[in-house]
Design a protein around this motif. Sequence first.
Motif: not given
Length: 506
Positions: A249-256, A195-207, A216-222
């Motif tokens: 698989a999760v992205i392809n099936d649940f995040m059209p 929200d503060k940096y909408p034009n900056t590219h951010f990657d999420f790295h989950a363990h 956590n990855v699903m929520e990061a994408i949302k």
Amino acid sequence: MATHRLEIMDTTLRDGEQTSGVSFSASEKLTIAKLLLEELKVDRIEIASARVSEGEFQAVKDITQWSKEYDCIDAIEVLTFVDNGVSLDWMIEAGAKVQNLLTKGSLNHLTHQLKKTPDQHFSEISENIKLANERGIATNIYLEDWSNGMRNSKDYVFEFLEFLATQPVKRIMLPDTLGILTPKESYEFIKEIKDKYPNTHFDFHAHNDYDLGVSNVMEAIKAGANGLHLTINGMGERAGNAPMASTIAVINDFMPDVEINVNEKVLYTVSKLVENFSGVMIPANKPVIGANVFTQTAGIHADGDNKKNLYFSDLLPERFGRTRKYALGKSSGKANIQKNLQELGLQLNDDDLRKVTQRIIELGDKKQVVTKEDLPYIISDVLDRYTHEEKVKVESYVLTHSKGLRPSTTVAMTIEGKTFEENASGDGQFDAFMNAIRNIFKQKNLVLPELIDYAVRIPPGSHSDALCETIITWKNQDKEFKTRGLDSDQTVSAIKATEKMLNIFY
């Protein structure tokens, strides 16, 4: 709904190699890198940490040389450190063009590990980025321990991001270094930053320390994350990283609304190659890529699949270059066996199918694994059992084998309703068994056929510990004939073959 383009960065060769006991050779790294970019079609790969070893240097050099020919050098990334340009020198000599600079994303790490102030840290980072730019190196920034930073020192994280907004940085990478985040936090923390940096590219790295990596990855994408860091088979330190196969698989099936490049058809192939190179076995129940995840065990499920695919979901094995299997064991019903018979091009009538089913259930009760390839041998054995009238039956036997003593056998046998018992020794357990039954048949003034060949094998292609087939060739006067026995124990399978011979002979 607008399409959200998501970058997938694979870090199997860097973070995944931190799995305990794993070390890829230079040639293995090159092979995996090629597969990841050419076949799996991930957007980027992180292949090494700078300054680690001579072997690591050679691996990076091999990959960068190949990537220049393949025109994907910008997709090759190396982890570097704030070390007055030493990592950059290493990178440049190895031929890499993109650094992933490791910095401190929590005040706790900065204060207790580096023992520096934020201003000191930012100044050194700025010098590194300037030096990289002068040398033609693009910079991505890792905020190590970012998740704890957001929990415990959020002001520091946003002070850091304000500084990075002034720098020529391509991507800012937000790692949950210790795998502590909940899905709710993953969403809220990334949403606040985006929200503060909408034009900056951010990657999420989950363990995956709490087994929440994919959630956590699903929520990061949302929340608007622009990229994800994943590893093949979820490899990585401790409990590993967010796994590639499940996430895709999760992205392809649940995040059209999310668009990715990854070719899910080759996920299994790449996973098996990494399994072989790493020596880290894929759990049989690992989603998408585990050995058992597309195997129906219960007969009722196979029956449901025959009736309008009642037990199918969108997670079809063909998507991943795999096929559905129907396990054979004590839970098998006729439907499971029929599915396997169809694949082999075999048909049985209802009575024969019942007999074969019962035999498979018996093997399953002994905890034996039965495979599709075993089926023709089971059918042959079971149906052959009913070919001849059972006048002779081996009721029981005791086989002994002791060091320094000749093997011996005690056999109880019924011949036309009359029971005989004999004991004999021999050169081996089966030889002792044969001597015992010869003694029984001498009482009836009969000489048994001569054993002229004895062959043992497992069903070809079976990969099963369930069955051993013994084929014995007998000679009676001038006539030769063969009998087969099937069992999980080699000696017992030979005894079964002999019992069939006795019913032919007598």
